[in-house]
Design an enzyme around this catalytic site. Structure first.
Site, PDB file in Angstrom:
ATOM      1  CG  ASP A 275      30.559  14.468  40.076  1.00  0.00           C
ATOM      2  OD1 ASP A 275      31.277  13.819  40.871  1.00  0.00           O
ATOM      3  OD2 ASP A 275      30.313  14.070  38.924  1.00  0.00           O
TER       4      ASP A 275
ATOM      5  CB  SER B 177      35.688   8.108  33.167  1.00  0.00           C
ATOM      6  OG  SER B 177      35.819   9.290  32.418  1.00  0.00           O
ATOM      7  N   GLY B 178      33.986   5.777  33.787  1.00  0.00           N
ATOM      8  CA  GLY B 178      33.744   4.428  34.295  1.00  0.00           C
ATOM      9  C   GLY B 178      32.272   4.060  34.291  1.00  0.00           C
ATOM     10  CG  HIS B 179      29.719   6.137  35.922  1.00  0.00           C
ATOM     11  ND1 HIS B 179      29.679   5.171  36.893  1.00  0.00           N
ATOM     12  CD2 HIS B 179      30.294   7.227  36.496  1.00  0.00           C
ATOM     13  CE1 HIS B 179      30.193   5.657  38.023  1.00  0.00           C
ATOM     14  NE2 HIS B 179      30.577   6.900  37.799  1.00  0.00           N
TER      15      HIS B 179
ATOM     16  CG  HIS C 271      31.142   6.124  42.237  1.00  0.00           C
ATOM     17  ND1 HIS C 271      29.987   6.793  42.558  1.00  0.00           N
ATOM     18  CD2 HIS C 271      31.639   6.717  41.130  1.00  0.00           C
ATOM     19  CE1 HIS C 271      29.799   7.773  41.680  1.00  0.00           C
ATOM     20  NE2 HIS C 271      30.782   7.741  40.812  1.00  0.00           N
TER      21      HIS C 271
END
Lengths: 331, 331
Positions: free
Chosen positions: A110, A55-57, A219
């Site tokens: 991932d 997450s965070g994107h 990131h």
């Protein structure tokens, strides 16, 4: 850390919950696996297209769930790959007669999670395949990656595969298509500030006023160099040249051109970047058929942007034009 | 100041230029007046709906130019009202047989410019009227305002008037409609950081890590108080309660609920805010018919958000549902 959150550990679940509450007619949610999915999935008529990444994107990837885009997403925590069981359950629950295709951006965590989940699903007889996105030209090998990183070009892979799967393409055809889109898309980004994951509580790297990280990863991974901040036109010229030289893009190519905001940059600045990028495209003889100026793949509240070029052919162009639905409303 | 720009004095013109370059089929540009307009304007069949306000709030208002939204916008510099001649020329150039309606947010500078331009146009026999937006419940009178400030609720005024004008409504009917929407919309915002106008080069106010400005204006005007940063749920509860108590909104009301990002807040956090806001709406018996979670009216790269409630009736609901086109692409 001036952010809106409650418990940092609930940041992602509460975001997913809010997203599904805002789209009660179309989306559902399995809290145990952060899994947001189209209510009408799995369908007998299409391959399910899924993705799970850190997450965070956002809006990538959980806010790309909708008709003609992703059928489901199972995001991990901020900047953390989803656990294997998220991926496995997401495959299993979206599996229908035509099978499942997962899209994975090229990060070790991932890939490991999705490849293990794929093995588990295959062992149960599920028809599942994956394709990898690695569009970032800035560096080969990086903090979390062997090879090139997958960044905003992922958007085009989702859009093309989502549209083609709605048209009834089978799993093998979609794998071929996904590889073609990835082979024809290139990106590079630049950061003007860092960002702060809620659970960490401090910036992921230090950068001073008047500096930029050219070629940054989504990131905060190091790029090509730290430099003094240049003018918008100079920055775009460097991004554009690196991206366009890489494929290389050639005179007469029909392209999609994306200026993607990294989260903390106002859209006003993105249009200033687009202005120069479009001029450079014209000078090189590229035909910009479609453009995208907005946030598609961010790094929390990082100030910065990336530039993506996608070389089009008739098939990809038609797929970009196809209807789609995403949870985010512009009017 | 880690921002993308070239000459700070060209910030707004280059943004407008980029916007029009990204939408060559639908938008045109008159550089002398920062005027971005629909290529198919003025139309014989509709009242032209226009707006010009300070820049720095994008996508408001210049990125709301499109079919079913604004017919033209003539933004001033960042956080500065447009000069009178911008407003006058914008009225004149969008004038057709059905006349022109301008929307002005309640700031002294904006009102003065538009009222003078209106007088000049009326003296030439142009059929022009204006309506004012003042939806911010947080303070009465503020740095640039007598009365309440106009903030994100402006979006709904644009959407309703844009749709109604496409349907052929005449100028007087649109004035009545615009007032009705404004009478039924309420907003309040909170800032977690400041922001830096490119030409100023320094933040417009100081705020520390761990602080928030509750009730902030969209130019950083003071709100109700400076306080320590609270949890997302506590913040939304305060915003929601103040907004909902103001009209007041009542059990059974059908509403649109907007969580608007102020520019530097990631959309992940906006959905965390939406989650609680939707819960509070349900507790109060409000029926959230439509929701909006995105950036609609920003303050450059300010971290923060605002909450808007619009009370719907059959007419407004249908107008929100009407088709529209804006320059920003989500897929």
């Amino acid at each position: 850390m001036n952010k809106f959150f409650n418990d940092p550990n609930n940041f992602v679940p509460e975001m997913c919950e809010g997203l599904v509450m805002a789209n009660p007619d179309t989306l559902s949610y399995v809290p145990e696996f952060n899994m947001v999915y189209r209510k009408d999935m799995p369908s007998d008529d299409k391959v399910s297209i899924i993705q799970g990444s850190g997450s965070g994107h956002e809006p990538a990837h959980v806010m790309a769930v909708g008709r003609g885009m992703l059928d489901a997403a199972c995001p991990g925590n901020v900047f953390a790959a989803p656990p294997v069981d998220f991926c496995y359950e997401c495959i299993k629950r979206t599996n229908g007669p035509k099978g499942v295709l997962f899209i994975v951006n090229n990060y070790q965590g991932d890939r490991m999670a999705w490849e293990m989940a794929e093995e588990m699903a295959l062992a149960e007889g599920i028809n599942v395949k994956g394709i990898m996105v690695d569009d970032d030209v800035s560096v080969k090998d990086s903090t979390h990656t062997i090879g090139r990183r997958g960044v905003a070009g992922n958007f085009f892979v989702i859009k093309a595969l989502g549209a083609a799967s709605e048209n009834g393409a089978d799993l093998d055809a979609l794998v071929t298509l996904g590889k073609k889109v990835n082979d024809n898309v290139r990106s590079m980004g630049v950061a003007l500030t860092s960002c702060t994951p809620p659970a960490k509580g401090s910036p992921i790297f230090d950068i001073s006023d008047g500096e930029m990280e050219m070629g940054v990863g989504i990131h905060g991974e190091p790029g090509r160099r730290r430099d003094t901040l240049k003018s918008a036109d100079d920055i775009v010229t460097e991004l554009f040249t690196n991206v366009a030289d890489d494929l290389p893009f050639q005179k007469g190519d029909r392209v999609a051109l994306m200026i993607n905001g990294l989260g903390g940059t106002p859209i006003s600045e993105l249009y200033i970047l687009y202005r120069k990028a479009a001029q450079l495209a014209e000078e090189r003889g590229l035909v910009v058929v479609r453009n995208y100026v907005n946030e598609y793949c961010t790094s929390l509240e990082m100030a910065g942007a990336s530039l993506t070029l996608l070389k089009l052919d008739e098939e990809i162009e038609a797929l970009l034009d196809a209807p789609a639905e995403v949870p985010i409303r512009v009017f």
